[in-house]
Design an enzyme around this catalytic site. Structure first.
Site, mmCIF file in Angstrom:
data_model
loop_
_atom_site.group_PDB
_atom_site.id
_atom_site.type_symbol
_atom_site.label_atom_id
_atom_site.label_comp_id
_atom_site.label_asym_id
_atom_site.label_seq_id
_atom_site.Cartn_x
_atom_site.Cartn_y
_atom_site.Cartn_z
ATOM 1 N N THR A 1 6.054 0.493 2.282
ATOM 2 C CA THR A 1 7.074 1.278 2.994
ATOM 3 C C THR A 1 6.346 2.368 3.769
ATOM 4 O O THR A 1 5.755 3.270 3.176
ATOM 5 C CB THR A 1 8.076 1.901 2.010
ATOM 6 O OG1 THR A 1 8.776 0.848 1.357
ATOM 7 C CG2 THR A 1 9.072 2.790 2.747
ATOM 8 N N LYS B 1 14.694 -0.036 5.490
ATOM 9 C CA LYS B 1 14.262 0.421 4.169
ATOM 10 C C LYS B 1 14.362 1.945 4.061
ATOM 11 O O LYS B 1 14.830 2.476 3.045
ATOM 12 C CB LYS B 1 12.807 -0.004 3.925
ATOM 13 C CG LYS B 1 12.156 0.560 2.676
ATOM 14 C CD LYS B 1 12.708 -0.037 1.396
ATOM 15 C CE LYS B 1 12.238 0.718 0.149
ATOM 16 N NZ LYS B 1 10.814 0.596 -0.110
ATOM 17 N N LEU C 1 0.824 -1.208 0.000
ATOM 18 C CA LEU C 1 0.000 0.000 0.000
ATOM 19 C C LEU C 1 0.864 1.265 0.000
ATOM 20 O O LEU C 1 2.046 1.217 0.345
ATOM 21 C CB LEU C 1 -0.911 -0.010 1.229
ATOM 22 C CG LEU C 1 -1.867 -1.214 1.302
ATOM 23 C CD1 LEU C 1 -2.608 -1.221 2.628
ATOM 24 C CD2 LEU C 1 -2.866 -1.187 0.152
ATOM 25 N N PRO C 2 0.265 2.398 -0.341
ATOM 26 C CA PRO C 2 1.083 3.591 -0.569
ATOM 27 C C PRO C 2 1.386 4.459 0.648
ATOM 28 O O PRO C 2 2.208 5.364 0.536
ATOM 29 C CB PRO C 2 0.247 4.394 -1.576
ATOM 30 C CG PRO C 2 -1.154 3.981 -1.317
ATOM 31 C CD PRO C 2 -1.112 2.565 -0.844
ATOM 32 N N LYS D 1 8.211 10.653 -0.718
ATOM 33 C CA LYS D 1 7.542 10.055 0.440
ATOM 34 C C LYS D 1 8.565 9.375 1.363
ATOM 35 O O LYS D 1 8.555 9.572 2.580
ATOM 36 C CB LYS D 1 6.513 9.016 -0.014
ATOM 37 C CG LYS D 1 5.717 8.411 1.142
ATOM 38 C CD LYS D 1 4.963 7.128 0.740
ATOM 39 C CE LYS D 1 5.853 5.902 0.882
ATOM 40 N NZ LYS D 1 5.143 4.611 0.902
#
Lengths: 295, 295, 295, 295
Positions: free
Chosen positions: A95, A170, A64-65, A245
């Site tokens: 992430t 990450k 998902l974003p 992001k």
């Protein structure tokens, strides 16, 4: 294995396809109906909604974003924790903020699920080729349950630490990626403006101490390397807004930890300006255009 | 071959030793008498001064700390151009301003010498092991004359372009090196402060898109990697003040070319602050201490 | 008037004293008992806790260190909204996140209170002298009710806009303050290192286009100006950690709004490093030491 | 008094006009014939070249765009030192490198001239109105000889120190100006994007600790203030490329002095990017467009 796959964007779709190719039975869901249709053609079943998709799954994979989307999908009324089968393994490959990741995992474990955060590195090309790197946070036992599936979607699986550690690693990785991408753009642009050939300069630096992933595998200068976004007008690849992001997550993390990341902060600012100029949907290596402008 | 070697510092001395080992006849000179003495023990002859050292040489190699030093040594009264033998090949391995490099080479060629700029990458360890990378600017024919000698001191020889191009490529490379070193320090420090193990995080990033030379071969965090400056209190290696000098050259070049290098500029500023705090003589990976301070 | 004053730190205490001097009847509370005792000596009554302090107040004034503290004090079980008298006017002078400010005000208004955010500018000296600037967000009618009290504690009262607007304006102001303070330090340090007298240079710039509040009223160089923190070893004044907090609020706001603030971001990073070196409790003009180090 | 005025650009022309108005006899020269013609209409005599213009002058005033231009005009064959009358007073109002300024002054003094560096602050509006600030380096006696003339062109005259000190103070001032201009743009842009009115926010900050020259007298946001470049599409005023030049001088100075100026460096980078996008000839307050782009 019966797998629910939720979130079928540029990354999720090819990951799900690789699980289908490996013989697994997938039920998928996405808010964009066309994305679901495409996977159905590839052999997946369509869930009516998230709750329906996860009901009989042994494993749930999500891609998902944003932190908010993960929180809602897992903790909301019609969400994963409320509807997944007892004992299911939950794998979140989004992430997102490490804090949100831990919050969701804690709730999942409290309800008897096993859960790992397993964000990926490798981009859409790696997702398609099944060569992603998974960076996992959570219990080792949960990771071992997940490993056979992860290895269908990726080449490397790393255990970074406890719950949330996958996100942290990450975020650190992508902050570093943003920095050396921008640094690589600066170096090639400077040398080229001083008369060097961008390919010769790239080759020299790739064999010297300037060497880095952006330079060697993802060269941002048009024409230096084939099959990278720079050679197709920055289409495809890892979008500027996704990098923005991730850099934002790094700044939230560094601010809450009281840690200075000056290059990370400046890189985020320059990606913000770049996005504002209309490059949000183009590959993040297009930041070289911000330096070349007006030349 | 009869070779004059001028400039016997941390880099020059081991380079000269490798030429001696390869069977060449060296006459050496340095302003520091002890440096000359050391090479004499290794089999070199001592020149009384620069003029004396170069008089009978077929090849002159120089390794000096600044643009000003190169200019004086080549163009000054007792200098190389005034005293070297007709037709000698001149190899300047110093890292200096491309403009000065071109100015000296133009004067050399006008007097009938062949000259290349051949700055190196690889640090003192590479100099000792004979694994340096030479980045060469100048005529291809001059480079071919120099190649057998360069290959005794290094492993890779690149032709970056015309006179001065070696300097430009070296400056771009080292700016990029400074950026990814600082970026790597920021990423490891952030992850570590958020609870990850620095070695695990380094391993993850080295297999992911954060990969770069600083991370893989020169890890700045104490204890992650053996045989790097970080594991011997940042002694040896490539000094902070040398990185600061190279970053300064990059800023002069970018300013005169009208090119923006925002990360390069900020990295230089942080190295300036780091040097001011007394780290000038320690390895440049010690910049991680600037981020960790007070933690 | 019966006023409850909660939060008696370096800013809150002198503000409360000015209300007492103006003849108001104060009930005060702070988690630090010694701070309460001091105000009691000045004529205040001590509340047993926050709930007790606000029970009979016509006006509640709060001055707290963080968004979290404001949220807890207003919205928590023993908090202001649960215990204040019907119709009381609530004035929060803390500098916090605009989002939290709006959330609390919305809850307050829903319960029938009038509420304004009224963060201040002017530092501890302004608080003591009663010359603060109040930057107010909220309904004009609520501001008019508050004005007579604000004018006892300050000299200027600005209406920035609707609820939260006081916080936004304060955050923008303090980001700009941090930037011109650091810029002023850079300019004076550079000129001084190049041989100028810091006082002469300050005078010249204060009469030229470099003029700014930091330079004119709060000169950061020791000895240039009397009665500023720089002339008492950076004791008192507006602490580095408070500036770091406000710069952090500016970065959260700019990130969530998708706006670039490159100098704001870099200034925050340098204050983070400065705080990490042990300067957190010293005045924010001590950032000049970060530039002078090692000189 | 017989005055030679060399360099009749946007600044030089109105300065020369003010000297004519004050009753002085001017001989002028500029490489652009039209600039000379304009001054001739105002009552000046035209010199055939620089040598001719300075021959009979008691005072020579120069206003040139770069270090190189000053060096050539003073030290070149047809230049000021070779042709000015014995004992003339030389006033260089150009903003240039302090090192070049000292080099020229040393040569001038060696030939028996008195010379000061007297760069100005105040822009084209100040030049036209005769309200410039002169920042002077050199001997006090030379400054006293110059003062009556400087006071015809300006309002304030500061003695910054010995030869070159005028340049240093000017460079420091303009670096600080660039920083608070960009900081002011960031603050107004952030607040405006968060819903505040730019004029209200500007008024609040101008009365608070964010106060600075850019905000109060030269507001960069269109429509906030009349009679500033922001209200006439950034035409006129102090050009982006002139600010970029001065920031470049600050970076050269800081690099050669071994002093860190992180905000100065970043501001220069952002002005470089801004110039590259075609804003070079517009007023430097147009940098706000770089932040607003894409909004």
């Amino acid at each position: 294995m019966r797998i629910a796959f939720l979130g079928l964007g540029n990354m999720g779709a090819p990951m799900a396809q690789n699980l289908i190719k490996a013989g697994h039975e997938l039920t998928v869901f996405d808010l964009v109906a066309a994305s679901v249709d495409k996977l159905v053609k590839d052999g997946a079943k369509a869930g009516r909604d998230a709750a329906d998709a996860v009901r009989n799954a042994e494993v749930v994979v999500t891609m998902l974003p944003s932190s908010a989307a993960v929180k809602r999908l897992y903790l909301g009324d019609g969400g994963v924790l409320a509807h997944a089968a007892a004992g299911a393994l939950l794998i979140d490959s989004s992430t997102i903020s490490p804090d949100v990741s831990r919050e969701v995992a804690t709730a999942a474990v409290a309800k008897g699920f096993a859960m790992i955060d397993a964000p990926v590195s490798g981009g859409t090309a790696g997702a398609a080729a099944g060569t992603l790197t998974f960076i996992v946070g959570g219990e080792a036992a949960a990771l071992e349950r997940a490993r056979p599936l992860l290895e269908k979607m990726g080449k490397n699986v790393f255990h970074a630490g406890a719950s949330g550690a996958g996100q942290i690693a990450k975020i650190c990785n992508n902050m570093l990626l943003g920095i050396h991408m921008l640094g690589t753009c600066e170096a090639i642009n400077l040398g080229t403006r001083l008369g060097l050939d961008p390919k010769v300069l790239s080759d020299v630096m790739a064999k010297s101490s300037g060497r880095n992933w952006s330079l060697e595998l993802y060269n941002p200068w048009p024409g230096v390397m084939e099959n990278v976004p720079a050679s197709r007008e920055y289409k495809g690849g890892f979008g500027t807004d996704l990098m923005l992001k991730d850099l934002g997550l790094s700044q939230e993390a560094s601010q809450s930890a009281g840690v200075a990341t000056p290059l990370g902060a400046l890189t985020r600012q320059l990606y913000q300006l770049h996005s504002g100029r209309g490059y949000g949907a183009l590959d993040f290596s297009s930041i070289v255009d911000a330096l070349r402008a007006g030349a």
